[in-house]
Scaffold this motif. Structure first.
Motif, PDB file in Angstrom:
ATOM      1  N   SER A 172      11.232  38.767  38.051  1.00  0.00           N
ATOM      2  CA  SER A 172      12.010  39.966  37.721  1.00  0.00           C
ATOM      3  C   SER A 172      13.130  39.581  36.767  1.00  0.00           C
ATOM      4  O   SER A 172      13.526  38.408  36.699  1.00  0.00           O
ATOM      5  CB  SER A 172      12.624  40.565  38.993  1.00  0.00           C
ATOM      6  OG  SER A 172      13.593  39.675  39.507  1.00  0.00           O
ATOM      7  N   PRO A 173      13.684  40.565  36.041  1.00  0.00           N
ATOM      8  CA  PRO A 173      14.840  40.254  35.190  1.00  0.00           C
ATOM      9  C   PRO A 173      16.038  39.766  36.010  1.00  0.00           C
ATOM     10  O   PRO A 173      16.821  38.956  35.535  1.00  0.00           O
ATOM     11  CB  PRO A 173      15.155  41.573  34.481  1.00  0.00           C
ATOM     12  CG  PRO A 173      14.343  42.627  35.141  1.00  0.00           C
ATOM     13  CD  PRO A 173      13.222  41.955  35.852  1.00  0.00           C
ATOM     14  N   GLU A 174      16.146  40.276  37.265  1.00  0.00           N
ATOM     15  CA  GLU A 174      17.273  39.844  38.114  1.00  0.00           C
ATOM     16  C   GLU A 174      17.197  38.338  38.380  1.00  0.00           C
ATOM     17  O   GLU A 174      18.212  37.652  38.418  1.00  0.00           O
ATOM     18  CB  GLU A 174      17.279  40.604  39.440  1.00  0.00           C
ATOM     19  CG  GLU A 174      17.667  42.067  39.323  1.00  0.00           C
ATOM     20  CD  GLU A 174      16.580  42.927  38.692  1.00  0.00           C
ATOM     21  OE1 GLU A 174      15.392  42.625  38.938  1.00  0.00           O
ATOM     22  OE2 GLU A 174      16.899  43.854  37.935  1.00  0.00           O
TER      23      GLU A 174
ATOM     24  N   ASP B 267      23.028  32.520  35.551  1.00  0.00           N
ATOM     25  CA  ASP B 267      24.348  32.410  36.143  1.00  0.00           C
ATOM     26  C   ASP B 267      24.557  31.032  36.757  1.00  0.00           C
ATOM     27  O   ASP B 267      25.572  30.377  36.538  1.00  0.00           O
ATOM     28  CB  ASP B 267      24.447  33.499  37.221  1.00  0.00           C
ATOM     29  CG  ASP B 267      25.860  33.949  37.431  1.00  0.00           C
ATOM     30  OD1 ASP B 267      26.469  34.345  36.429  1.00  0.00           O
ATOM     31  OD2 ASP B 267      26.333  33.881  38.577  1.00  0.00           O
TER      32      ASP B 267
ATOM     33  N   TYR C 255       8.983  37.021  29.853  1.00  0.00           N
ATOM     34  CA  TYR C 255      10.156  37.635  29.214  1.00  0.00           C
ATOM     35  C   TYR C 255      10.631  36.804  28.020  1.00  0.00           C
ATOM     36  O   TYR C 255      10.515  35.564  28.035  1.00  0.00           O
ATOM     37  CB  TYR C 255      11.315  37.731  30.207  1.00  0.00           C
ATOM     38  CG  TYR C 255      11.029  38.600  31.408  1.00  0.00           C
ATOM     39  CD1 TYR C 255      11.139  39.990  31.325  1.00  0.00           C
ATOM     40  CD2 TYR C 255      10.632  38.037  32.616  1.00  0.00           C
ATOM     41  CE1 TYR C 255      10.870  40.795  32.427  1.00  0.00           C
ATOM     42  CE2 TYR C 255      10.354  38.831  33.722  1.00  0.00           C
ATOM     43  CZ  TYR C 255      10.481  40.202  33.621  1.00  0.00           C
ATOM     44  OH  TYR C 255      10.208  40.996  34.705  1.00  0.00           O
TER      45      TYR C 255
ATOM     46  N   ARG D  73      18.551  36.548  35.412  1.00  0.00           N
ATOM     47  CA  ARG D  73      20.011  36.616  35.349  1.00  0.00           C
ATOM     48  C   ARG D  73      20.654  35.711  36.400  1.00  0.00           C
ATOM     49  O   ARG D  73      21.654  35.060  36.152  1.00  0.00           O
ATOM     50  CB  ARG D  73      20.489  38.054  35.544  1.00  0.00           C
ATOM     51  CG  ARG D  73      20.254  38.908  34.315  1.00  0.00           C
ATOM     52  CD  ARG D  73      21.007  40.218  34.368  1.00  0.00           C
ATOM     53  NE  ARG D  73      20.668  41.030  33.210  1.00  0.00           N
ATOM     54  CZ  ARG D  73      21.337  40.984  32.054  1.00  0.00           C
ATOM     55  NH1 ARG D  73      22.356  40.157  31.914  1.00  0.00           N
ATOM     56  NH2 ARG D  73      20.967  41.756  31.042  1.00  0.00           N
ATOM     57  N   GLN D  74      20.048  35.687  37.580  1.00  0.00           N
ATOM     58  CA  GLN D  74      20.610  34.849  38.645  1.00  0.00           C
ATOM     59  C   GLN D  74      20.577  33.377  38.264  1.00  0.00           C
ATOM     60  O   GLN D  74      21.540  32.653  38.466  1.00  0.00           O
ATOM     61  CB  GLN D  74      19.821  35.067  39.929  1.00  0.00           C
ATOM     62  CG  GLN D  74      20.670  35.584  41.081  1.00  0.00           C
ATOM     63  CD  GLN D  74      19.820  35.886  42.291  1.00  0.00           C
ATOM     64  OE1 GLN D  74      18.855  36.642  42.209  1.00  0.00           O
ATOM     65  NE2 GLN D  74      20.154  35.295  43.413  1.00  0.00           N
TER      66      GLN D  74
ATOM     67  N   GLU E  52      21.991  37.578  26.509  1.00  0.00           N
ATOM     68  CA  GLU E  52      22.348  38.704  25.664  1.00  0.00           C
ATOM     69  C   GLU E  52      21.378  39.855  25.863  1.00  0.00           C
ATOM     70  O   GLU E  52      21.766  41.008  25.965  1.00  0.00           O
ATOM     71  CB  GLU E  52      22.344  38.279  24.206  1.00  0.00           C
ATOM     72  CG  GLU E  52      22.889  39.352  23.302  1.00  0.00           C
ATOM     73  CD  GLU E  52      23.510  38.740  22.077  1.00  0.00           C
ATOM     74  OE1 GLU E  52      24.291  37.778  22.241  1.00  0.00           O
ATOM     75  OE2 GLU E  52      23.194  39.181  20.959  1.00  0.00           O
TER      76      GLU E  52
ATOM     77  N   ILE F 226      17.222  40.774  27.589  1.00  0.00           N
ATOM     78  CA  ILE F 226      15.950  40.374  28.203  1.00  0.00           C
ATOM     79  C   ILE F 226      14.903  41.410  27.818  1.00  0.00           C
ATOM     80  O   ILE F 226      15.134  42.605  27.988  1.00  0.00           O
ATOM     81  CB  ILE F 226      16.059  40.310  29.738  1.00  0.00           C
ATOM     82  CG1 ILE F 226      17.194  39.374  30.173  1.00  0.00           C
ATOM     83  CG2 ILE F 226      14.741  39.858  30.346  1.00  0.00           C
ATOM     84  CD1 ILE F 226      17.430  39.370  31.674  1.00  0.00           C
ATOM     85  N   THR F 227      13.793  40.950  27.276  1.00  0.00           N
ATOM     86  CA  THR F 227      12.726  41.876  26.899  1.00  0.00           C
ATOM     87  C   THR F 227      11.430  41.398  27.535  1.00  0.00           C
ATOM     88  O   THR F 227      11.124  40.204  27.485  1.00  0.00           O
ATOM     89  CB  THR F 227      12.538  41.890  25.360  1.00  0.00           C
ATOM     90  OG1 THR F 227      13.825  41.973  24.757  1.00  0.00           O
ATOM     91  CG2 THR F 227      11.685  43.059  24.928  1.00  0.00           C
ATOM     92  N   GLU F 228      10.696  42.311  28.151  1.00  0.00           N
ATOM     93  CA  GLU F 228       9.401  41.898  28.698  1.00  0.00           C
ATOM     94  C   GLU F 228       8.401  41.837  27.544  1.00  0.00           C
ATOM     95  O   GLU F 228       8.359  42.737  26.700  1.00  0.00           O
ATOM     96  CB  GLU F 228       8.921  42.884  29.767  1.00  0.00           C
ATOM     97  CG  GLU F 228       7.745  42.307  30.549  1.00  0.00           C
ATOM     98  CD  GLU F 228       7.280  43.211  31.674  1.00  0.00           C
ATOM     99  OE1 GLU F 228       8.054  44.084  32.102  1.00  0.00           O
ATOM    100  OE2 GLU F 228       6.131  43.025  32.111  1.00  0.00           O
TER     101      GLU F 228
ATOM    102  N   ASP G 177      17.895  45.909  30.784  1.00  0.00           N
ATOM    103  CA  ASP G 177      16.838  44.999  31.221  1.00  0.00           C
ATOM    104  C   ASP G 177      15.515  45.742  31.382  1.00  0.00           C
ATOM    105  O   ASP G 177      15.495  46.947  31.655  1.00  0.00           O
ATOM    106  CB  ASP G 177      17.219  44.370  32.574  1.00  0.00           C
ATOM    107  CG  ASP G 177      18.127  43.177  32.397  1.00  0.00           C
ATOM    108  OD1 ASP G 177      18.360  42.785  31.236  1.00  0.00           O
ATOM    109  OD2 ASP G 177      18.618  42.638  33.405  1.00  0.00           O
ATOM    110  N   PRO G 178      14.399  45.015  31.226  1.00  0.00           N
ATOM    111  CA  PRO G 178      13.094  45.656  31.429  1.00  0.00           C
ATOM    112  C   PRO G 178      12.859  45.963  32.907  1.00  0.00           C
ATOM    113  O   PRO G 178      13.528  45.413  33.778  1.00  0.00           O
ATOM    114  CB  PRO G 178      12.102  44.613  30.916  1.00  0.00           C
ATOM    115  CG  PRO G 178      12.814  43.309  31.023  1.00  0.00           C
ATOM    116  CD  PRO G 178      14.276  43.599  30.835  1.00  0.00           C
TER     117      PRO G 178
ATOM    118  N   PRO H 157      24.532  32.010  28.895  1.00  0.00           N
ATOM    119  CA  PRO H 157      24.733  33.436  28.603  1.00  0.00           C
ATOM    120  C   PRO H 157      23.389  34.161  28.466  1.00  0.00           C
ATOM    121  O   PRO H 157      22.384  33.538  28.132  1.00  0.00           O
ATOM    122  CB  PRO H 157      25.459  33.418  27.255  1.00  0.00           C
ATOM    123  CG  PRO H 157      25.011  32.151  26.610  1.00  0.00           C
ATOM    124  CD  PRO H 157      24.771  31.159  27.729  1.00  0.00           C
TER     125      PRO H 157
END
Lengths: 90, 875
Positions: A60-62, A69, A4, A65-66, A76, A78-80, B638-639, A74
């Motif tokens: 995963s994007p999650e 956090d 990503y 983000r986790q 802004e 997320i791009t695969e 998100d992707p 921050p």
């Protein structure tokens, strides 16, 4: 594992310095990432240090983000992405 | 090698000692000891236990390699050594939750700490794995060390064990010990008294301790090629009497109880002393046993088929004489009966073992037992074959072998039909409906239930007919056909009530209650509460979970998320206490959706991601978790949204129900909207629209209509669609936003506000930014700029304005309204926030300005030049 591009904005500029302190902060980030299977590959930073473009491997994007956090960073966008380079090897 | 003198196991023993010390101090521990066959798991555990016989209660349970394991076999062993009647209670039909709780109470008794050993759990039945899971979650404050051993190379073949190990991996008190092979030095030390090449023993055995000791004990000149050769080499030194004894013991099993051996006095007298002297069998105190299952296997395989069959016949007869049928060992008798190819005995004992297994929750073992019964039933009467097929099908349905369940029921249906027995025929047809619907064959299920009712109705009121009504009502409820579900369910309630059939009555109340609730009929709640009362008073735990699940999802489908969350949290606590993981997972997936719609995306995403990592997640839970994750990814930009929703669609199509298809297609319509493809939005929003409309599902239909109108379709008026969507489609953004706010859905509220006035749009931006809804925020900013608004707030971080009092943007705006003399309600209306939030802002303003009242604050604002007297910002 996916790759990503993570874009971040730091209105007051990124505080990470090439000092012992900065290295310590970077290693904390790396350790927090590892707990979620996230790998920070490397980043590009604008000269004013207000924007960063970070390459990550993550499940995963999650997960990104986790860990962001946990690390107080921050997110802004997320791009695969996939790697494409101009030097083809036959 | 003598007992207690293990080579190269010091670290493993130390680990066990440390765990035991923790247990003694009141922190229960679980140690999983794994390794290949012959690595010395039992030797390690026995050596450890021997050190603590004086200080601890040592309890042992064994899993045996029968064709089909004895349900709760280890609990039988433990019960016997405790001198309790737990095992007898299994046969008397006690509930497993009661048995498990009794064992736990025994372990928790404030006497000596306990060491509980369960051996060879790679052969465990399903109920024993349930027991281990139960204990694993409840030992953290017990003075108990639980040791379980297993062959790690068998785990891949045993799905249920793999799941248990995965489950235990999340328990803090668990530790794993994987035993290593012996080093070259250790093998040399063991073989030092033996003539010849010790290095050859090492290279041939690879350091497997059992193999090494067998090679040494065989006293052969060369090194045997396999462990089997080594064992047989050792056995070859027996006289014929000893050999006969060894063969008998091999057929009997891992352990031969003295009670059984007494049935063979001649063989035992002639051969047992020699077997014990040569170390081929060992005295265990209650019987004799092979040194290892590898040894028994080698001996067993060397017995030719005919002789093995004859021995099985003898052992079966002996075990029956010894009273094994009455002691809960039907599974072992069935095992011997199959070996003896004695059809009558297989049917008798496999049937009994199957019933016990089913009752204690060892459903996979029940399937295997009933399958044996069915295989040996060829020459039996039609009624017997029909019963066998029904029993087999019922258990297959429980373990999700749906195709086998359907085939079994169909076979039974045909047989009952041949017998012209409408009661059984109808009952079986109704039972067939359930695996059919879960297999996605909804239409066939409906037909089966309808045929069942047609057959049963002429017979008058029966439990079977009440149950068939309940089944058909349930099918109608799942398909969101409320009117029919209520009508047929009402018949089930009346009939089951009249007959005093509590499970069917409670189930029917649940079905009708859920059907009414998803149609926003408030009376549904009372019916679900009646079901919950009945379920609680009669110990129907699974029905309790099902009712909570339906309450949660019904409120969720009605966008009543606060109530949904409350019900789901109660339900989740209940499933946790009762180890009902599948119901818990489904509720958790709905909780993720509920959190998503309430704007708590972080919690929702983490819950959905955790669920999707569960190895045995049922399709329905997976679909709902994927919908939650797909929506969050779409809304965050998100992707991976498409991957999640593609998988959800495939799964939802296989269920072919509106309940699954509607949420998936709605989420996909939203995804296509952000992908900028109106054609695809229309296609997704139309895919099951007709079905949703036919079912008058106001919320599904409402969302589909919303997307279709955004995609540019011209729609005929649809006045029964859910109000917030209908208002928004009609252009009444303000009323729509108010309703969304009342329902606690900030994203939907912002989406409505984004279609409104400039002030409304600024509030929408604020909401989107706070949620992290990047695509919606970006799109709104573009729209606002295109509409000519010059100052569009840049984003959540860039918009803090400086003022000497440290007021936030929102507080500054509120202050402006105070200067202009607005009431809280008036401000709330202007800013599209609740009066309570305004209250909050006003208190903050008073505090920061040091003002005594609203009027005071307005005066300070003007004095300090924050605002002009008319409430305008100073130039």
């Amino acid at each position: 594992m996916n790759r990503y591009l993570v874009e971040r904005t730091f209105p007051d500029g990124l505080g990470l310095m090439p000092t012992q302190e900065g290295n310590g902060a970077a290693q904390t980030v790396v350790a927090n990432n590892a707990a979620k299977g996230v790998t920070w590959v490397h980043s590009y930073v604008t000269p004013d240090k207000k924007r960063t473009f970070c390459i990550y491997d993550a499940p995963s994007p999650e997960a990104i983000r986790q860990t962001a956090d946990t690390n107080g960073l921050p997110v802004e966008r997320i791009t695969e992405v996939r790697v494409l380079d101009p030097y083809f090897h036959y | 090698m003598t007992k207690g003198d293990l080579l190269e196991r010091d670290n493993d023993l130390a680990a066990l000692e440390a765990a035991f010390a923790d247990a003694c101090a009141g922190t229960g521990r679980i140690v999983l000891v794994s390794g290949e066959a012959g690595i010395g798991k039992t030797s390690l555990v026995e050596s450890f236990a021997a050190r603590h016989h004086d200080t601890a209660r040592v309890l042992r349970g064994y899993c045996d390699p029968l064709l089909t394991p004895l349900a709760l076999g280890p609990l039988h062993d433990i019960s016997r050594s405790l001198g309790t009647d737990l095992a007898a209670q299994i046969d008397r039909g006690a509930r497993t939750s009661t048995l498990f709780a009794q064992l736990l109470d025994t372990l928790l008794a404030p006497i000596r700490p306990a060491i509980l050993v369960v051996e060879d759990i790679h052969w465990a039945d399903e109920a024993t794995l349930d027991l281990l899971k139960y204990l694993g979650r409840r030992l953290d404050a017990a003075r108990v060390l639980l040791i379980a051993t297993y062959r790690d190379d068998e785990v891949q073949r045993h799905d249920a064990l793999r799941l248990l190990l995965g489950d235990l991996a999340t328990v803090r008190i668990v530790e794993r010990l994987q035993l290593a092979r012996l080093s070259r030095d250790a093998v040399r030390a063991l073989a030092r008294d033996r003539a010849g090449d010790t290095d050859a023993i090492y290279s041939q055995t690879g350091g497997n301790p059992f193999f090494v000791t067998e090679v040494i004990a065989s006293e052969a000149s060369g090194v045997p090629a396999t462990v089997r050769d080594a064992v047989l080499g050792r056995a070859a030194r027996l006289a014929p009497g000893g050999m006969a004894m060894l063969d008998l013991a091999a057929v009997i099993g891992a352990r031969t109880e003295y009670a059984l051996l007494e049935q063979f006095p001649d063989i035992a007298a002639a051969g047992l002393p020699e077997c014990l002297a040569l170390g081929l069998l060992q005295d265990t105190g209650t019987g004799v046993a092979f040194r290892h299952e590898l040894a028994r296997n080698a001996v067993l395989e060397a017995i030719d088929t005919l002789r093995r069959r004859a021995l099985c016949r003898d052992v079966l007869a002996g075990a029956i004489r010894a009273g094994y049928a009455e002691q809960g060992y039907a599974a072992r008798l069935a095992h011997y009966a199959e070996g003896a190819a004695d059809a009558g005995a297989v049917i008798r004992y496999a049937d009994a073992a199957g019933r016990t297994a089913s009752r204690v929750g060892a459903h996979r073992e029940a399937v295997a037992h009933f399958h044996s019964v069915l295989r040996f039933s060829d020459g039996r009467s039609t009624a017997e074959r029909a019963t066998a097929a029904t029993n087999y099908a019922r258990e297959c349905a429980v373990v999700d072998q749906l195709a086998d369940a359907i085939a079994g029921y169909r076979q039974a249906v045909a047989l009952w039909s041949d017998l012209d027995d409408p009661l059984k025929h109808g009952e079986t047809l109704a039972a067939l409906a359930w695996p059919l619907v879960r297999h996605g064959a909804t239409a066939e299920a409906d037909t089966a239930a309808a045929e069942a009712i047609a057959l049963l109705e002429p017979l008058g009121p029966t439990r079977q007919l009440a149950h068939a009504y309940r089944t058909q009502a349930h099918l109608r409820m799942l398909d969101r056909d409320t009117a029919r579900a209520v009508e047929i369910g009402g018949k089930a309630i009346a009939m089951a009530g009249g007959l005093g059939d509590i499970p069917t009555l409670a189930g029917a109340e649940m079905v009708v209650g859920a059907a009414r609730l998803v149609s926003d009929d408030a009376g549904g709640r009372a019916q679900l509460d009646r079901c919950l009362d009945l379920a609680r008073d009669n110990g129907l735990d699974e029905l309790t979970a099902l009712a909570r699940m339906n309450l949660g999802s019904a409120y969720g489908e009605q966008y009543r998320f606060a109530e949904a969350e409350q019900e789901l949290l109660i339900g989740l606590a209940f499933t946790r206490d009762h180890d009902l993981d599948h119901s818990g997972h489904y509720m958790s997936s709905w909780l993720a959706l509920t959190l998503l719609f309430q704007g708590r995306w972080k919690e929702a995403a983490e819950r959905a991601a955790d669920l999707l990592d569960q190895p045995d997640l049922a399709a329905i839970s997976r679909i709902m978790a994927l919908v939650a994750l797909g929506r969050i990814r779409t809304r965050r930009g998100d992707p991976g949204a498409r991957e999640a929703l593609d998988e959800a669609l495939t799964l939802a199509r296989s269920t072919a129900t509106l309940q699954r298809l509607a949420p998936v297609h709605a989420a996909r319509a939203e995804m296509e909207w952000f992908a900028g493809d109106p054609g695809a939005v229309s296609a997704e929003a139309s895919a099951v629209f007709d079905l949703a409309a036919a079912r008058r599902h106001a919320w599904h239909s409402g969302e589909f209509l919303y997307w279709r109108s955004l995609a540019g379709e011209t729609l005929s008026h649809c006045d029964w669609a859910a109000a917030p969507y209908a208002l928004q489609i009609a252009g009444n953004w303000k009323a729509a936003a108010g309703l969304w706010r009342a329902r606690g859905c900030p994203y939907e509220e912002a989406r409505a506000l984004a279609a409104g006035s400039q002030t409304a749009r600024l509030r929408a931006l604020e909401l989107f930014d706070a949620l992290g809804a990047a695509p919606a925020a970006a799109s709104l900013r573009r729209t606002m700029r295109a509409d000519g608004r010059r100052q569009v707030p840049r984003g959540p971080r860039a918009s803090t304005r400086n003022n000497p009092f440290g007021l936030t943007n929102r507080e500054m705006t509120t202050l402006g309204y105070l200067v202009r003399g607005f009431s809280n309600a008036g401000i709330a209306d202007e800013l599209f926030i609740s009066a309570k939030t305004v209250d909050h802002h006003v208190s903050a303003i008073l505090g920061k300005l040091g003002a005594a009242s609203r009027k005071d604050a307005a005066e300070i604002a003007v004095q300090e030049g924050l605002y002009a007297k008319n409430g305008e910002e100073p130039a």
